[in-house]
Write an enzyme that holds these catalytic residues in place. Structure first.
Site, short mmCIF file in Angstrom:
data_model
loop_
_atom_site.label_atom_id
_atom_site.label_comp_id
_atom_site.label_asym_id
_atom_site.label_seq_id
_atom_site.Cartn_x
_atom_site.Cartn_y
_atom_site.Cartn_z
N GLU A 25 -4.05 -8.47 -0.79
CA GLU A 25 -4.07 -7.70 -2.04
C GLU A 25 -3.57 -8.62 -3.14
O GLU A 25 -2.50 -9.23 -3.01
CB GLU A 25 -3.16 -6.47 -1.97
N GLU A 46 1.45 -2.82 4.40
CA GLU A 46 2.77 -2.68 3.76
C GLU A 46 3.62 -1.62 4.46
O GLU A 46 4.23 -0.76 3.82
CB GLU A 46 2.60 -2.32 2.28
C1 GAL Z 1 -0.26 -1.80 -2.99
C2 GAL Z 1 -0.76 -0.90 -1.89
C3 GAL Z 1 -2.09 -0.29 -2.25
C4 GAL Z 1 -2.04 0.27 -3.62
C5 GAL Z 1 -1.69 -0.79 -4.59
C6 GAL Z 1 -1.67 -0.18 -6.00
O1 GAL Z 1 1.08 -2.07 -2.85
O2 GAL Z 1 -0.89 -1.59 -0.70
O3 GAL Z 1 -2.40 0.71 -1.34
O4 GAL Z 1 -1.08 1.26 -3.63
O5 GAL Z 1 -0.42 -1.30 -4.27
O6 GAL Z 1 -1.53 -1.10 -6.98
#
Ligand code: GAL
Length: 945
Positions: free
Chosen positions: A638, A545
């Site tokens: 993710e 990100e």
């Molecule tokens: C994402 C990020 C992760 C963590 C997660 C938390 O956007 O890549 O590192 O921060 O959110 O929910």
């Protein structure tokens, strides 16, 4: 006359005699000189010969002190440690921008901002550290030259005779921050984002190394697997170099500066900035440290690269590159032989060699490295693949170097034989078989143990993930301890190995962006060289990100450059970076070999409950990415970011299947709890149910990596006055949240299981609606309350839980009977319990096998009937009898700010954890006593073999 003549003759004779004398003595002197000269020459020649031959013997018949070829010595024990509690010394790597923005509770998907640049005034040590990167910078014209001088040489801590007796004695891996205390209250020095623990600051580690005279002639390297952060190393007052990025491993050459046959003073300074991460980084030398002693002619650092090609059940080709380094002063003719063995679980070659690579004879010039590329074929290979359908079989290539018939080095490379295909339609193929990615993201900390790496603690994390049905891990967002990859190899996880959370643009004021321009190449190359032989690593991720998603072609150019470095180092695996913002038509995704989407696949803020939120908003983007990149596999790198506190339920419960947590729905701001109905999420997240549906609607997606497998320290969204995250499927102590069973029901469909939530202890809710939700690997469930059927429900398409939302609470018993294809499949009963009566303790292992081994003891509060009391919060006191140690305690509640080293811990929702080990070097049994006022206590015996 005659007399005169005679006299003359006599005189003449005398003259002659004198001249003869003169001639004689001259000749004598000449011969003496000649003799002396010859003697001097002879001595000279002898000397020359001796020096020459000893030089020759140094280089040509190398030291054979190490019959096994090399010695790798752990130097983890007995370090002296001091962290400044006042202003530190000035021996810094560089100066840093001032902190203007202390706010650490930004939504994780906020847009990263442009970096602030400061230029150094006064002396900083950066120019002396940068040359450590040279081995990983391809273009020699970009290599850094060490300036003259030796900064810090007169600083007391680097001196041999500095008295460090009042410094703390520590063993590595060491994380100075984990013992706490936690910063409590508003405006803490270190905020919730970094775990409210004192990981910031400057500290020194000192250790004396006794180096025997017999080591003279060999090369001796210092290998640091990870030091957080900006490590700078001095040996005997000489500044050797260092490595700023705390997650990467690095090597320094001690050879020229060692005092052989005596003591040597190693002094390491680490400097860990506050506001440097979005999670808990830990502080100090938190991984293993080694001395590696090798012959000057040896396999270079991370100098082998194994690839397996043409893999089938009947045969496989193994390609092996070996890089030989010659640090002697002469040309060296070396013979290199490598063989393949099967490997046991501890990577030891077993049995006879099953394949041989053909012998190589090469001459390596002094100061150079030379690469040898060989291949061999083996029949009927035992393939490496993820369980349960496949097995993670391992092999080891043993490489030996000979000079003049004498073995001078032996180097082992562990590997697995497997083929990988990243199929845009079918998804992940391992050895030609489809494997759906059932993955999780894992941060590097080990809960109550902090960042200090411990193999058993990491193995326990992986074991519980395997019980979940997880087969893949994304190492968010930094390189792991090397031992973690040894575990994933052995246990058969598929790993996305990731290196950066930021590039040039920043997420926190002191994160990696400060050193990106100087270090990105060296960090990327060294990261890959270290880890490229691990069969578990399936892909490299060079970013998460990052802000460069927002900067069109400029950002894409950086991505392309990083991707090309990755491909140069390892052409066999795909290079990727995770995207939560870049859209198909932007230039950024085009630079990726596989498309890694964070949350965008299932859609961001796109369900009705999210409509009021600001921030990135997308519909489910799987189809758009698939259409734009029909030849690239899509991974959801993710997903979810669902939030919950284990065993804690908040009413009313949302009717929808996914909702952002807020103080008024799903959240309890007073106690900092998030409801465990497992429907609440981060503002950009989605419940597991919503993700499953989206993935099932788009079967070309290769699977998901849930954010996150385990809770981790820091980033306690949504309550930044807490210490640890809420997004784990498993809590920080290793206890299963309800969500565990939701994922297990999907990921292990063959495992008969059914799980009921919430617990059934609601004395204040009699007659009130208390929804009951059920997770099962079956397809249908009948629910009974006190023997009355509340009906049978069947999962509809795209439905993953069964809900009885109208149940009115009455104490007693809930029973769920699950069916699969019409047949009884699994059953669970939960009961309203009585008050706490006794304690039960279960150790995950009662036999410890080394000083570093750990026993994790789970304590349950039971009622008189032996049921776990799911609401119990009794204060528990742990004690120890015998040669053991209580390392830490926890209960998994993110809001508990009692220091982890405390031996007093309140149970949370009925459970508490103690982590114990044997005292250093002590064998035998010890007892852990567990007591609580008003409850019947217990004890557990643990012994160390
Ligand atoms: C994402 C990020 C992760 C963590 C997660 C938390 O956007 O890549 O590192 O921060 O959110 O929910």
């Amino acid at each position: 006359m005659t007399n005169l003549k005679i006299l003359n003759s006599i005189n003449q004779l005398k003259k002659m005699d004198r001249s003869f004398d003169i001639i004689h003595s001259a000749m004598l002197r000449f011969f003496m000189c000649l003799f002396k000269l010859v003697t001097v020459l002879k001595i000279g020649l002898v000397l020359l010969f001796t020096i020459g031959s000893s030089l020759i013997s140094l280089s040509q018949s190398p030291n054979t002190a190490f019959p096994a070829g090399r010695e790798r010595i752990s130097i983890n024990h007995n370090w002296k440690f001091m962290r400044y509690d006042s202003l530190p010394d000035q021996l810094s790597y560089d100066i840093r921008p001032e902190i203007k923005d202390r706010n650490d509770d930004k939504v994780a998907d906020s847009k990263p901002t442009e970096a602030l640049h400061v230029s150094s005034s006064g002396q900083v040590l950066k120019p002396w550290i940068l040359p450590a990167a040279n081995a990983f910078i391809k273009d020699p014209t970009k290599h850094h030259k060490r300036p003259a001088g030796n900064p810090g040489s007169d600083f007391p801590f680097v001196q041999q005779n500095f008295n460090d007796s009042n410094w703390e004695e520590v063993d590595l891996p060491h994380d100075w921050a984990i013992k706490g205390p936690f910063y409590d209250g508003p405006n803490p020095e270190v905020g919730g984002g970094m775990g409210r623990l004192p990981s910031h600051g400057v500290a020194w580690y000192r250790k004396k190394l006794a180096i025997p005279l017999a080591d003279k002639g060999n090369n001796i390297f210092l290998d640091i697997d990870g030091a957080m952060s900006y490590a700078i190393v001095w040996l005997n007052g000489k500044l050797l170099g260092g490595w700023p990025y705390g997650y990467n491993s690095f090597r320094l050459n001690l050879t020229p500066y060692l005092n052989y046959g005596g003591d040597n003073q190693l002094a390491i300074r680490v400097d860990n900035p506050n506001h440097s991460a979005r999670w808990y980084p830990g502080g100090g030398i938190y991984r293993n440290v080694w001395l590696e002693k090798v012959n000057p002619v040896h396999v270079a650092h991370w100098g082998t690269f194994v690839r397996t090609t043409k893999v089938s059940a009947s045969s496989a080709t193994i390609e092996l590159d070996v890089e030989i380094e010659n640090n002697s002063t002469f040309d060296q003719s070396v013979e290199v032989v490598s063989s393949v063995y099967q490997s046991d679980v501890s990577f030891k070659p077993t049995g006879k060699a099953i394949a041989q690579f053909s012998k190589s004879l090469v001459t390596v010039t002094p100061g150079e490295k030379q690469k040898i590329a060989k291949s061999t074929t083996i029949s009927n290979p035992l393939l490496w693949g993820p369980p349960p359908a496949q097995k993670p079989n391992l092999y080891v290539a043993v490489t030996q170097i000979y000079i003049g018939g004498k073995r001078v080095d032996e180097y082992k490379t562990e590997f697995g034989i497997r083929s990988l295909q990243f199929d845009p339609e079918k998804g992940m193929m391992v050895n030609g078989k489809h494997v759906r990615l059932q993955g999780v993201n894992q941060h590097h900390d080990l809960g109550a143990l902090g960042a200090a790496f411990n193999t058993r603690a990491a193995e326990r994390q992986l074991e519980i993930l395997q019980e979940l049905g997880c087969n893949a891990i994304r190492l968010s967002h930094n390189p792991p301890a090397p031992e973690l990859l040894a575990l994933t190899d052995r246990m058969g996880f598929l790993v996305i190995n990731e290196i950066f959370d930021s590039w040039e643009r920043k997420k926190t004021p002191h994160d990696f962006h400060l050193i990106f321009p100087d270090w990105y190449e060296a960090d990327t190359r060294s990261f890959i060289r270290r880890d490229r032989n691990h069969p578990s690593v399936i892909a490299w991720s060079f970013g998460n990100e990052v802000g460069e998603q927002y900067t069109a072609d400029t950002g894409a150019a950086i991505a392309r450059n990083l991707a090309s470095i990755v491909k140069e180092e390892d052409p066999t695996r795909p290079a990727t970076a995770s995207m939560n913002y870049a859209k198909p038509e932007m230039p950024f995704p085009a630079t990726m070999d596989i498309i890694s989407l964070n949350y965008q696949g299932e859609g961001i803020r796109d369900a009705p409950a999210y409509a009021h939120l600001k921030g990135i908003r997308t519909s489910p983007l799987y189809p758009a990415f698939h259409q734009k990149f029909p030849d690239k596999m899509i991974i959801s790198s993710e997903t979810a970011s669902a939030l919950s506190t284990r065993g804690t339920y908040i009413f009313p419960v949302t009717n929808g299947n996914s909702a952002p947590v807020s103080d008024s729905t799903g959240g309890d701001p007073v106690n900092q709890f998030v409801s465990a109905y497992e429907l609440y999420t981060a503002p950009f997240g989605a419940s597991p149910d919503k993700v499953f549906a989206s993935q099932d609607k788009h079967p070309f997606v290769s699977g998901e990596f849930v954010w996150s497998g385990w809770d981790y320290l820091g980033e306690p969204t949504p309550y930044y006055s807490a210490r640890s995250s809420y997004c784990g499927i498993i809590d920080l102590a290793g206890f299963k949240k309800d969500r565990f069973y939701l994922y297990q029901s999907r990921w292990r469909p063959g495992l008969p299981m059914v799980h009921i939530l919430p617990h059934w202890n609601w004395p204040g809710r009699i007659g009130q609606v208390t929804p009951v939700h059920i997770f099962t690997s079956g397809d249908e469930v009948e629910l009974f309350l006190n023997g009355r059927s509340l009906g049978k429900k069947k999962k509809a398409t795209y439905e993953y839980r069964l809900r009885w939302d109208e149940v009115e609470y009455e104490p007693g018993q809930l029973k769920a009977v699950a069916y699969k294809n019409g047949k009884a499949w699994a059953e669970e009963i939960i009961k309203t319990t009585g008050d706490g009566f006794s304690l039960r303790a279960k150790a995950d292992r009662c036999q410890l096998t080394s000083d570093d081994d750990l026993s994790f003891i789970t304590v349950e509060v039971l009622d008189e009937q032996g049921n776990v009391v799911p609401t119990a919060s009794n204060q528990i006191e742990f004690g120890l009898e015998g040669p053991g140690e209580i390392v830490a305690t926890d209960n998994g509640d993110p809001a508990d700010l009692v220091a982890f080293i405390s031996t007093k811990r309140a149970a949370y929702c009925g459970l508490a954890l103690a982590i114990v080990k044997s005292k250093k070097g002590a064998l035998g049994a010890f007892n852990v006593t567990i007591a609580s006022k008003g409850l019947k206590g217990t004890k557990v015996e643990v012994s160390r073999k």
